[in-house]
Each structure stands twice: as C-alpha cells, then as structure tokens.
Design a protein around this motif. Structure first.
Motif, mmCIF file in Angstrom:
data_model
loop_
_atom_site.group_PDB
_atom_site.id
_atom_site.type_symbol
_atom_site.label_atom_id
_atom_site.label_comp_id
_atom_site.label_asym_id
_atom_site.label_seq_id
_atom_site.Cartn_x
_atom_site.Cartn_y
_atom_site.Cartn_z
ATOM 1 N N ASP A 178 -90.770 66.254 9.875
ATOM 2 C CA ASP A 178 -90.720 66.188 8.412
ATOM 3 C C ASP A 178 -90.703 64.756 7.887
ATOM 4 O OD1 ASP A 178 -88.218 65.459 9.133
ATOM 5 O OD2 ASP A 178 -87.148 66.969 7.958
ATOM 6 N N THR A 179 -90.945 63.778 8.786
ATOM 7 C CA THR A 179 -91.123 62.390 8.331
ATOM 8 C C THR A 179 -92.243 61.753 9.144
ATOM 9 O OG1 THR A 179 -89.388 61.742 9.882
ATOM 10 C CG2 THR A 179 -88.765 61.822 7.555
ATOM 11 N N LEU A 180 -92.965 60.875 8.477
ATOM 12 C CA LEU A 180 -94.050 60.168 9.171
ATOM 13 C C LEU A 180 -93.479 58.936 9.856
ATOM 14 C CD1 LEU A 180 -96.695 60.354 6.290
ATOM 15 C CD2 LEU A 180 -96.688 61.697 8.392
ATOM 16 N N ARG A 181 -94.010 58.617 11.029
ATOM 17 C CA ARG A 181 -93.521 57.411 11.702
ATOM 18 C C ARG A 181 -94.356 56.178 11.306
ATOM 19 N NH1 ARG A 181 -92.382 56.939 16.983
ATOM 20 N NH2 ARG A 181 -92.083 59.157 17.292
ATOM 21 N N ALA A 182 -95.382 56.385 10.516
ATOM 22 C CA ALA A 182 -96.245 55.271 10.096
ATOM 23 C C ALA A 182 -95.452 54.275 9.254
ATOM 24 C CB ALA A 182 -97.426 55.821 9.301
ATOM 25 N N SER A 183 -96.017 53.063 9.099
ATOM 26 C CA SER A 183 -95.350 52.025 8.320
ATOM 27 C C SER A 183 -95.235 52.454 6.854
ATOM 28 C CB SER A 183 -96.150 50.731 8.421
ATOM 29 O OG SER A 183 -97.446 50.958 7.921
ATOM 30 N N LYS A 184 -94.258 51.884 6.171
ATOM 31 C CA LYS A 184 -93.977 52.303 4.783
ATOM 32 C C LYS A 184 -95.190 52.178 3.847
ATOM 33 C CE LYS A 184 -89.022 52.145 4.246
ATOM 34 N NZ LYS A 184 -88.086 51.113 4.715
ATOM 35 N N PRO A 185 -95.900 51.023 3.869
ATOM 36 C CA PRO A 185 -97.055 50.918 2.963
ATOM 37 C C PRO A 185 -98.110 51.989 3.243
ATOM 38 C CG PRO A 185 -96.576 48.807 4.023
ATOM 39 C CD PRO A 185 -95.662 49.794 4.639
ATOM 40 N N MET A 186 -98.268 52.287 4.528
ATOM 41 C CA MET A 186 -99.261 53.292 4.918
ATOM 42 C C MET A 186 -98.839 54.663 4.385
ATOM 43 S SD MET A 186 -101.997 52.976 6.789
ATOM 44 C CE MET A 186 -102.054 52.167 8.375
ATOM 45 N N VAL A 187 -97.561 54.965 4.532
ATOM 46 C CA VAL A 187 -97.045 56.264 4.066
ATOM 47 C C VAL A 187 -97.244 56.362 2.549
ATOM 48 C CG1 VAL A 187 -94.968 57.676 3.776
ATOM 49 C CG2 VAL A 187 -95.379 56.474 5.943
ATOM 50 N N LYS A 188 -96.958 55.257 1.861
ATOM 51 C CA LYS A 188 -97.079 55.255 0.397
ATOM 52 C C LYS A 188 -98.522 55.571 -0.007
ATOM 53 C CE LYS A 188 -95.683 52.381 -3.533
ATOM 54 N NZ LYS A 188 -96.867 51.822 -4.168
ATOM 55 N N ARG A 189 -99.451 54.935 0.675
ATOM 56 C CA ARG A 189 -100.865 55.150 0.334
ATOM 57 C C ARG A 189 -101.269 56.606 0.562
ATOM 58 N NH1 ARG A 189 -103.589 50.768 3.725
ATOM 59 N NH2 ARG A 189 -101.642 49.634 3.694
ATOM 60 N N VAL A 190 -100.772 57.150 1.644
ATOM 61 C CA VAL A 190 -101.108 58.554 1.947
ATOM 62 C C VAL A 190 -100.520 59.486 0.886
ATOM 63 C CG1 VAL A 190 -100.522 60.437 3.549
ATOM 64 C CG2 VAL A 190 -101.476 58.303 4.418
ATOM 65 N N MET A 191 -99.255 59.251 0.560
ATOM 66 C CA MET A 191 -98.588 60.154 -0.376
ATOM 67 C C MET A 191 -99.201 60.068 -1.779
ATOM 68 S SD MET A 191 -96.699 61.468 1.794
ATOM 69 C CE MET A 191 -95.587 62.583 1.056
ATOM 70 N N GLU A 192 -99.770 58.883 -2.085
ATOM 71 C CA GLU A 192 -100.339 58.702 -3.429
ATOM 72 C C GLU A 192 -101.791 59.158 -3.522
ATOM 73 O OE1 GLU A 192 -99.677 54.592 -4.261
ATOM 74 O OE2 GLU A 192 -97.581 54.909 -4.837
ATOM 75 N N ASN A 193 -102.377 59.484 -2.404
ATOM 76 C CA ASN A 193 -103.792 59.876 -2.419
ATOM 77 C C ASN A 193 -103.925 61.366 -2.744
ATOM 78 O OD1 ASN A 193 -106.487 60.669 -1.582
ATOM 79 N ND2 ASN A 193 -106.605 58.638 -0.667
ATOM 80 N N GLU A 194 -104.612 61.636 -3.829
ATOM 81 C CA GLU A 194 -104.669 63.026 -4.310
ATOM 82 C C GLU A 194 -105.450 63.955 -3.394
ATOM 83 O OE1 GLU A 194 -106.092 62.834 -8.299
ATOM 84 O OE2 GLU A 194 -104.137 62.173 -9.063
ATOM 85 N N LYS A 195 -106.322 63.367 -2.581
ATOM 86 C CA LYS A 195 -107.123 64.226 -1.690
ATOM 87 C C LYS A 195 -106.336 64.664 -0.448
ATOM 88 C CE LYS A 195 -112.014 63.103 -2.284
ATOM 89 N NZ LYS A 195 -113.157 62.530 -1.562
ATOM 90 N N ILE A 196 -105.203 63.956 -0.190
ATOM 91 C CA ILE A 196 -104.470 64.250 1.050
ATOM 92 C C ILE A 196 -103.285 65.170 0.765
ATOM 93 C CG2 ILE A 196 -103.128 63.265 2.968
ATOM 94 C CD1 ILE A 196 -104.709 60.680 2.657
ATOM 95 N N GLU A 197 -103.177 66.197 1.580
ATOM 96 C CA GLU A 197 -102.002 67.080 1.499
ATOM 97 C C GLU A 197 -101.341 67.097 2.879
ATOM 98 O OE1 GLU A 197 -100.938 71.798 0.936
ATOM 99 O OE2 GLU A 197 -102.763 71.026 0.038
#
Ligand code: NAP
Length: 307
Positions: A178-197
């Motif tokens: 339930d958490t991503l191990r990726a770096s924080k900026p990377m996680v932020k970009r993923v979470m903000e991308n509307e195409k990604i769920e």
C-alpha cells in the motif's frame, strides 16, 4: 596453452559492440555468446530507438547484424555458457566453459541483466511480445490509445507508468503493497497524473487472452479476493537480476550490479565491464553498445601498456 588477447562474455549489444571494436583492433576476440545468444533484444519485436534505423529494426535482426559485423572482422563466437572464472592471476585470466579452460590477457564482462517476470508457471511466456513486456521504453509506442498496466512499486515502475501515459489511454500501476518504494518526486508525479490509476495491495495471478494478451486476473494481497482487469499491455517493472553468478564474488557488486570505476574498469586491471550488468540506470541497447565500445578501447589500451 594458447593465451587469448581478449575474451568477451555476453552477446547483447555491449558484448557484440565490444567484439566489433576488439576485432578491428586485431585482438581476435572470442565471444562467449551463451546458450541464449543476443541478449534481451532477442525477445523484443521492433526496435525504434536505435540510431541509424529510421524505419525501426526487429530486435533479433539487429543482434544478428551486430554479430555478422563482429565476425566479419575476425571475432569468433561460441554458443557456450561460461560456468566460472578464476581472476586470481590478472595476467592469466581463466575462463571455464563446459570441459574447456581458456586463458586470456583481458576479459570483458557483458552478461547483462535479466528482467524479472511473473513466475506464475501458467505458460505466461506465450504472451511475450504479444502484450507482455519488460521494457516500456522499447514497446510502449505499440500501445497508442490502449489500456496498459505496470507491475511494481519502485522508480522503474513509476518511470515506466509515466512514460506509457504518452501513448496509452489509461495506465494502471499494480503494486503488491500500500506504499510505493519509489522516490518522493517520482511518487508525486505518478499520483498527479490523471491517466494513472494505482491499484494497491494487488498481485497479478493469471494472464488471459487468445493470441494477444487481453486481460489479467488480480488477487488482493490482503483479502485474497480475485478480480479481472481488461487490458492490452502488461509491463513488468519488478527489477532486474544482473547476471553475475559465474563470477562467484570475484568482482565487487552493489545491489547486485558490478561496480566499475572510470566507466569500464574493475579492481582487476585486465578485467572490464560493459552494459546492463553494471548499469541499473539506463539499461538501453544504445548505452550498452556505447559501454561495449569503451570496454574494448580500455582493453586495447591496457594491452598496449603491457608491451
Ligand atoms: P526496485 O526498487 O527493487 O523495485 C522493485 C519493485 O517491484 C518493488 O516495488 C517491489 O515491491 C516490486 N516487486 C519485486 N518483486 C515483485 C514480485 N515478484 N511481484 C510483484 N512486485 C514485485 O527496482 P527498480 O524500480 O527497477 O529500481 C532499481 C534501482 O534503480 C533502484 O535503486 C531505483 O531507485 C533505481 N532507479 C532509479 C531511477 C531514476 O532515478 N530515474 C529510475 C529507475 C530505477 P516491494 O516494494 O513490495 O518490495
């Protein structure tokens, strides 16, 4: 016993480019291609990002052409795996393959890294190149306006998911926790991308489809409930395993990857490294080929210094 000037272990873009350069420098290299020659590109279809091929080239064709180019200049290729090596004497490097022992003045290690796949044991290999891929950079463009999913929760998974949004209409990120191990900026970009769920706490437990992949079965890692997800492409990003077992710890590694200094050098002055076996970061055919070139030039310089 004959002493070879240069032995190259591995036959992906790094190994075969090293072979082209070493052969043209009259080092008469022997290339241990292994029993699955050509490396990871043998499992891909069209390669669109290798310079020089404006219309693209099929992965196996590219590798066959690299091999022909190397043998044209005198490289000798052997379809054998190296079982083990003994680098204790830097001037007489020993390579053991089957019942044979080879001695070399220089060795270039270019054994690559194997992408990790789901190991479901349900014949999922039949979808290789038919929707099931371990390289978004290579295959993403084939999924324009399609639905795809990436498996993993690290930087690679996030990067691949972001990359795939350029083509796909929808990108699922399937992660077992339930958490991503990726770096924080990377996680932020993923979470903000509307195409990604992101679908949390989920494992892929089956691949489905007739000829092409058309969907997966997911299992909730907590409740064990199963569900279906329709998609066209499934991209694995659960890490790579550098192929270093045969070295038996004789060279330094970091997170499994060989450690190099000054691009291709190791702590043994006559042993050089090229390509994905030392590169967790770029892992591209063209970067591996570039590293192969550098390793061969470094081996050539080393030999010249010994005269
Ligand atoms: P990684 O960090 O090891 O992440 C692998 C991911 O796959 C993890 O989230 C892991 O889950 C998951 N996983 C592993 N085995 C699995 C399995 N059998 N089934 C389902 N999920 C599985 O690998 P990576 O993302 O390839 O990165 C490797 C290294 O390269 C890292 O150090 C990374 O930071 C670096 N890298 C950096 C960049 C960049 O800076 N731009 C880009 C790519 C990679 P858990 O989280 O539950 O363990």
């Amino acid at each position: 016993m004959n002493k070879e000037k240069c032995i190259i272990i591995g036959s992906g873009p790094a190994g075969l480019t090293a072979a082209i350069y070493a052969a043209r420098a009259d080092l008469a290299p022997i290339v241990f291609e292994g029993t699955s020659p050509g490396g990871q590109l043998m499992g891909t279809s069209e390669v669109e990002n290798f310079p020089g091929f404006p219309k693209g080239i099929m992965g196996p064709q590219l590798m066959n052409d690299m091999r022909s180019q190397a043998t044209r200049f005198g490289a000798k290729t052997l379809y054998q795996n190296v079982d083990r090596v003994d680098f204790s004497d830097a001037k007489n490097l020993k390579i053991y393959a089957g019942h044979e022992t080879f001695t070399a003045e220089t060795v270039i290690i270019a054994t690559g890294a194997s992408a990790r796949w789901l190991e479901l044991g349900k014949g999922e290999e039949r979808f290789y190149g038919k929707g099931y891929s371990a390289c978004a950079t290579c295959d993403g463009a084939f999924f324009r306006e399609k639905i795809v999913a990436v498996v993993g929760g690290g930087d690679s998974a996030c990067e691949e998911a972001m990359f795939l949004t350029k083509f796909a209409s929808k990108v699922y990120l399937l992660h077992r926790r339930d958490t991503l191990r990726a770096s924080k900026p990377m996680v932020k970009r993923v979470m903000e991308n509307e195409k990604i769920e992101v679908i949390w706490n989920t494992s892929v437990t089956n691949l489905e489809g007739e000829n092409l992949l058309s969907g997966v079965e997911l299992t909730d890692t907590q409740t064990k409930a199963t569900s279906k997800l329709a998609l066209n492409g499934l991209f694995m990003a659960i890490g790579h395993t550098p192929n270093t077992n045969f070295l038996d710890g004789q060279l330094e590694t970091s997170h499994g990857y060989l450690v190099v200094t000054d691009n291709t050098k190791t702590k043994i002055p006559s042993v050089f490294v090229a390509g994905d076996v030392a590169d967790y970061r770029y892992q591209q055919a063209i970067t591996a080929a570039g590293a192969g070139c550098m390793a061969a030039l470094d081996a050539e310089n080393y030999l010249a210094e010994q005269l």
